[in-house]
Scaffold this active site. Structure first.
Site, PDB file in Angstrom:
ATOM      1  N   TYR A  17       0.884  -1.169   0.000  1.00 45.64           N
ATOM      2  CA  TYR A  17       0.000   0.000   0.000  1.00 45.64           C
ATOM      3  C   TYR A  17       0.919   1.215   0.000  1.00 45.64           C
ATOM      4  O   TYR A  17       0.821   2.070   0.872  1.00 45.64           O
ATOM      5  CB  TYR A  17      -0.820  -0.104   1.299  1.00 45.64           C
ATOM      6  CG  TYR A  17      -2.055   0.707   1.462  1.00 45.64           C
ATOM      7  CD1 TYR A  17      -3.102   0.672   0.551  1.00 45.64           C
ATOM      8  CD2 TYR A  17      -2.216   1.494   2.609  1.00 45.64           C
ATOM      9  CE1 TYR A  17      -4.275   1.390   0.778  1.00 45.64           C
ATOM     10  CE2 TYR A  17      -3.379   2.209   2.840  1.00 45.64           C
ATOM     11  CZ  TYR A  17      -4.409   2.143   1.903  1.00 45.64           C
ATOM     12  OH  TYR A  17      -5.574   2.847   2.141  1.00 45.64           O
ATOM     13  N   ARG A  30     -13.123   6.647   5.099  1.00 47.06           N
ATOM     14  CA  ARG A  30     -13.100   7.203   6.461  1.00 47.06           C
ATOM     15  C   ARG A  30     -12.878   8.702   6.362  1.00 47.06           C
ATOM     16  O   ARG A  30     -11.769   9.195   6.620  1.00 47.06           O
ATOM     17  CB  ARG A  30     -11.934   6.601   7.280  1.00 47.06           C
ATOM     18  CG  ARG A  30     -11.986   5.119   7.573  1.00 47.06           C
ATOM     19  CD  ARG A  30     -10.713   4.652   8.288  1.00 47.06           C
ATOM     20  NE  ARG A  30      -9.520   5.004   7.504  1.00 47.06           N
ATOM     21  CZ  ARG A  30      -9.044   4.281   6.496  1.00 47.06           C
ATOM     22  NH1 ARG A  30      -9.614   3.151   6.178  1.00 47.06           N
ATOM     23  NH2 ARG A  30      -7.979   4.689   5.821  1.00 47.06           N
ATOM     24  N   GLU A  90      -0.909  -1.181 -10.349  1.00 50.43           N
ATOM     25  CA  GLU A  90       0.200  -1.470  -9.441  1.00 50.43           C
ATOM     26  C   GLU A  90       1.369  -2.025 -10.240  1.00 50.43           C
ATOM     27  O   GLU A  90       1.234  -2.347 -11.417  1.00 50.43           O
ATOM     28  CB  GLU A  90      -0.208  -2.543  -8.408  1.00 50.43           C
ATOM     29  CG  GLU A  90      -1.480  -2.224  -7.649  1.00 50.43           C
ATOM     30  CD  GLU A  90      -1.696  -3.138  -6.441  1.00 50.43           C
ATOM     31  OE1 GLU A  90      -0.758  -3.878  -6.076  1.00 50.43           O
ATOM     32  OE2 GLU A  90      -2.801  -3.094  -5.872  1.00 50.43           O
ATOM     33  N   GLN A 116     -16.129  -4.449  -1.036  1.00 48.57           N
ATOM     34  CA  GLN A 116     -15.054  -4.069  -0.109  1.00 48.57           C
ATOM     35  C   GLN A 116     -15.571  -3.233   1.062  1.00 48.57           C
ATOM     36  O   GLN A 116     -15.214  -3.471   2.224  1.00 48.57           O
ATOM     37  CB  GLN A 116     -13.996  -3.278  -0.885  1.00 48.57           C
ATOM     38  CG  GLN A 116     -12.760  -2.898  -0.071  1.00 48.57           C
ATOM     39  CD  GLN A 116     -11.704  -2.168  -0.924  1.00 48.57           C
ATOM     40  OE1 GLN A 116     -11.850  -2.042  -2.137  1.00 48.57           O
ATOM     41  NE2 GLN A 116     -10.642  -1.714  -0.286  1.00 48.57           N
ATOM     42  N   TYR A 119     -14.783  -5.218   4.668  1.00 50.58           N
ATOM     43  CA  TYR A 119     -13.346  -5.114   4.960  1.00 50.58           C
ATOM     44  C   TYR A 119     -13.002  -4.899   6.429  1.00 50.58           C
ATOM     45  O   TYR A 119     -11.835  -5.040   6.808  1.00 50.58           O
ATOM     46  CB  TYR A 119     -12.689  -4.046   4.085  1.00 50.58           C
ATOM     47  CG  TYR A 119     -12.615  -2.667   4.671  1.00 50.58           C
ATOM     48  CD1 TYR A 119     -13.750  -1.903   4.791  1.00 50.58           C
ATOM     49  CD2 TYR A 119     -11.404  -2.136   5.119  1.00 50.58           C
ATOM     50  CE1 TYR A 119     -13.683  -0.629   5.331  1.00 50.58           C
ATOM     51  CE2 TYR A 119     -11.338  -0.870   5.653  1.00 50.58           C
ATOM     52  CZ  TYR A 119     -12.476  -0.121   5.759  1.00 50.58           C
ATOM     53  OH  TYR A 119     -12.415   1.126   6.308  1.00 50.58           O
ATOM     54  N   LYS A 164     -11.435  -8.538  -3.747  1.00 52.33           N
ATOM     55  CA  LYS A 164     -10.217  -8.491  -4.549  1.00 52.33           C
ATOM     56  C   LYS A 164      -9.724  -9.847  -5.021  1.00 52.33           C
ATOM     57  O   LYS A 164      -8.868  -9.907  -5.901  1.00 52.33           O
ATOM     58  CB  LYS A 164      -9.100  -7.809  -3.759  1.00 52.33           C
ATOM     59  CG  LYS A 164      -9.293  -6.302  -3.630  1.00 52.33           C
ATOM     60  CD  LYS A 164      -8.327  -5.698  -2.648  1.00 52.33           C
ATOM     61  CE  LYS A 164      -8.432  -4.188  -2.620  1.00 52.33           C
ATOM     62  NZ  LYS A 164      -7.657  -3.541  -3.690  1.00 52.33           N
ATOM     63  N   THR A 218      -1.732   0.440  -5.158  1.00 53.52           N
ATOM     64  CA  THR A 218      -2.161   1.380  -6.191  1.00 53.52           C
ATOM     65  C   THR A 218      -1.230   2.584  -6.250  1.00 53.52           C
ATOM     66  O   THR A 218      -1.058   3.275  -5.244  1.00 53.52           O
ATOM     67  CB  THR A 218      -3.581   1.860  -5.859  1.00 53.52           C
ATOM     68  OG1 THR A 218      -4.365   0.722  -5.550  1.00 53.52           O
ATOM     69  CG2 THR A 218      -4.191   2.616  -7.019  1.00 53.52           C
TER      70      THR A 218
END
Lengths: 444, 444
Positions: free
Chosen positions: A146, A160, A218, A257, A261, A270, A376
């Site tokens: 990540y 969030r 990615e 997701q 998650y 995923k 990503t």
């Protein structure tokens, strides 16, 4: 450790004036000049052949199984060639940098204009147009990191809003385990996943095809020699455990997701498909495109196990990346895939060496052929977003494609093509080929 | 689908009056009576032998590679025996229930008192005391679920006091991908992991050996035949894709976990070692111990893809489970591992069939030899907690062991032994053997 175990250095194989007797390799802008020499697993279509390793040169492939039969090389290069002739590249990956370097040098010399080995090598060339490709390695474990702080911030804001970047992000190269079985090689077509989705105002979830099917651009890092369980890899040695890099599309169902998650991370959102590009570009081929790893001075600096002089001086890679979108209608009308975003791997907040050092600091064992996704790779600007959820601001700002069609997330029949390439002053451009995937309708 | 693809039914191999000509198999309370017949990968120690499949009977192992050479069986049983003779059991797992049932029946008949095959089978017995064990299968992907609502609530209270059970828990069989490479077979010794830990009042994390090293008592489910990518497994067929069950210890570093796990889930906190028991108890052997899957009427009922009559009638397993703790001092003084908790798999909130149906509903492909962990199997009572963080209330209530030593989390040299067994009225007791692991000091 000898020097050889550290990040690959420039040598004669990187000379930008080298030309190959394979004409197409000398065409300006070609992904596969003699300075690249990436590896794949392939076979000729419709002949019932066994899979074997190959090296791209221009529009052709050097069939390593065929070449091995002619015993053209000696020493480490011959050992590496024998390993590269196998159906998948795990054995070659396991050998390590000295072998990889010897094979690359031998291949570079054999493919150069004027090489006395031309008569031996030329019968081992297969046109890429006649080939099909398999996964380059048997992938034991797939880990996804990540490493883009821009992505982490953008996506964090959507999931969030009040707490986008979590306090651990600047200290921990965050990663999690992904699914190996559903990794496919480009071009991959896969069914739109079904899953539990829950509207914010609904009392209960329903099972339905995902309506927010997304991509994640990615890079994938193939592990070379592994480490024993309980024996961490120090960052100064990390790159000697890395074979090379591919493009990777971490297809993601955002609605699945969002509901699933917490608290253990993404799962069914995923693991229905992950597509990697055909050709593994070696770390040695990427040596001319290394750049310093820079972190804003105001940010926390990495803990000592994530820090080295080499990582600071040249830990990052200047790899240009792009995303192209093609609808079914565009394909029918002969319109090419349309570029919708561009970014660069140099924006990553954590390097390849830091991923390897962090992954093993607790004693976790990596194995040859394991795959590490970078996460990503969004850049700092809005148009450098590497997922549609970012590019369309959570699906609120549709893109308009040349066919006049609008898109936020993927529709059935859509194709996405990822590309990557390196070009810096004084070097020859090298490319990663493409990573192509197409969405089929959900099953019944 | 034929009946054979569904949950295994009782048949003559389950008859509690059966006795074997292998005496130790008839001893009351033995884990491996003739009604069990679990599988492992083994070889005799110190002989340079190849690994091969084996079946436990009393204190012995039927060497399937040796037995296969005698060609004692016909038809499906012979095919299954040939697959079971291989170094790992993936090929046997891939064959499916009809083959497994045929081999079990043939072995059961061959091992019964009075069997005419005794003379042929007896030379193929190896004492368990002379064997060493390997992983029963090449585990492609390892998925860990979270099927105990008691564990989810207990641990949620510690990590998120104001929000212990998340709203998705009663709808989604929560799972995530774990690490295959570091799965080891009992007895496993591993180094205490280092990792980033951060005290609540510290400004920055430090790299240090974990001080809150814990266990998680789980079961591991070995996948049999897989499914193609994009083709979900309906719940009514789910158990025909399950070979058998082992004990599983998901060692967990709670301090590393607390700092790293947001937002993508646990990673280095768990991937340094996972220990499974030697013997895979087949689903067919477990048939007499099936019980109804019960969910409180006030709770949301499963969505249709997670619901079937069979799952409701007998989706759960009555498997008793225990945790034993032994310090280095106890071992030196000859004191056995001491029981500190007992629980039962029947408390799980989601069944094996539901795990398989959920895992594949998005098209994710399972493969023979994949492993699905159940998650920590805590029961409703405090003494049924299946992790030390729960048993000691977050490390605040130490346990006192028979040596007088106190423990909250694991110290160097400590050993943990998990056990599992089934006993119900009218059946013979069968057992899972043990799952044993020992903590070595952290590396330098």
């Amino acid at each position: 450790m000898t020097r050889s175990s550290h990040a690959p250095m420039l040598n004669e194989t990187h000379d930008p004036t080298l030309r190959s007797w394979v004409d197409s390799a000398n065409w300006p802008g070609h992904d596969f000049p003699i300075q690249n020499l990436p590896f794949a697993s392939f076979r000729r279509r419709d002949r019932g052949e066994a899979w074997r390793g190959g090296v791209a040169i221009g529009d052709a492939i050097v069939d390593l199984a065929a070449l091995h039969c002619g015993h053209p090389f000696d020493g480490l290069a011959a050992e590496a060639l024998a390993a590269g002739a196998e159906p998948q590249l795990n054995a070659l990956m396991a050998l390590g940098p000295a072998h990889w370097r010897a094979l690359r040098l031998a291949l570079s010399r054999a493919l150069r204009e004027g090489s006395p080995l031309r008569a031996l090598v030329e019968p081992c060339l297969v046109p890429q147009a006649e080939a099909e490709y398999g996964l380059p390695a048997r992938i034991g474990d797939y880990t996804d990191f990540y490493t883009s702080i821009h992505h982490a911030t953008n996506i964090g804001r959507l999931f969030r809003p009040d707490n986008p970047l979590l306090p651990n992000y600047q200290w921990v190269p965050i990663g999690y385990h992904g699914r190996s079985s559903s990794i496919g090689v480009s071009p991959q077509a896969f069914r739109r996943p079904r899953g539990q989705v829950k509207a914010p105002d609904a009392a209960a979830p329903v099972l339905a095809p995902s309506r927010r099917l997304d991509i994640e651009l990615e890079l994938g890092v193939f592990v070379g020699p592994g480490n024993a369980l309980g024996e961490p890899i120090p960052i100064a040695e990390a790159e000697s455990h890395v074979f090379g890099i591919v493009l990777l599309n971490d297809w993601s169902a955002r609605d699945i997701q969002a509901w699933e998650y917490q608290p253990l991370g993404p799962f069914l959102a995923k693991n229905f498909a992950t597509t990697i590009s055909t050709w593994v570009v070696t770390l040695e081929a990427l040596a001319p495109y290394r750049v310093p790893f820079e972190r804003p001075a105001a940010d926390p600096q990495p803990l000592p196990y994530l820090e080295s002089a080499d990582n600071r001086a040249r830990g990052a890679f200047d790899i240009h990346l792009s995303i192209e979108w093609q609808t079914a209608r565009m394909a029918e009308q002969g319109m090419p895939a349309h570029p919708v975003a561009r970014t660069n791997y140099r924006y990553a907040y954590w390097t390849v060496a830091q991923m390897v050092a962090h992954h093993t600091v607790n004693g976790c064992n990596l194995q040859p052929g394991d795959l590490l996704g970078t996460g990503t790779l969004s850049g700092p600007k809005p148009e450098e977003a590497a997922a549609f959820i970012e590019l369309t601001q959570g699906g609120k700002q549709p893109l308009t494609l040349p066919s006049g069609e609008q898109r936020t997330f993927l529709e059935d029949g859509d194709t996405v093509v990822l590309r990557g390439w390196c070009e810096r002053p004084g070097t020859v451009r090298i490319g990663f080929g493409e990573c192509r995937g197409t969405v089929r309708p959900a099953g019944k």
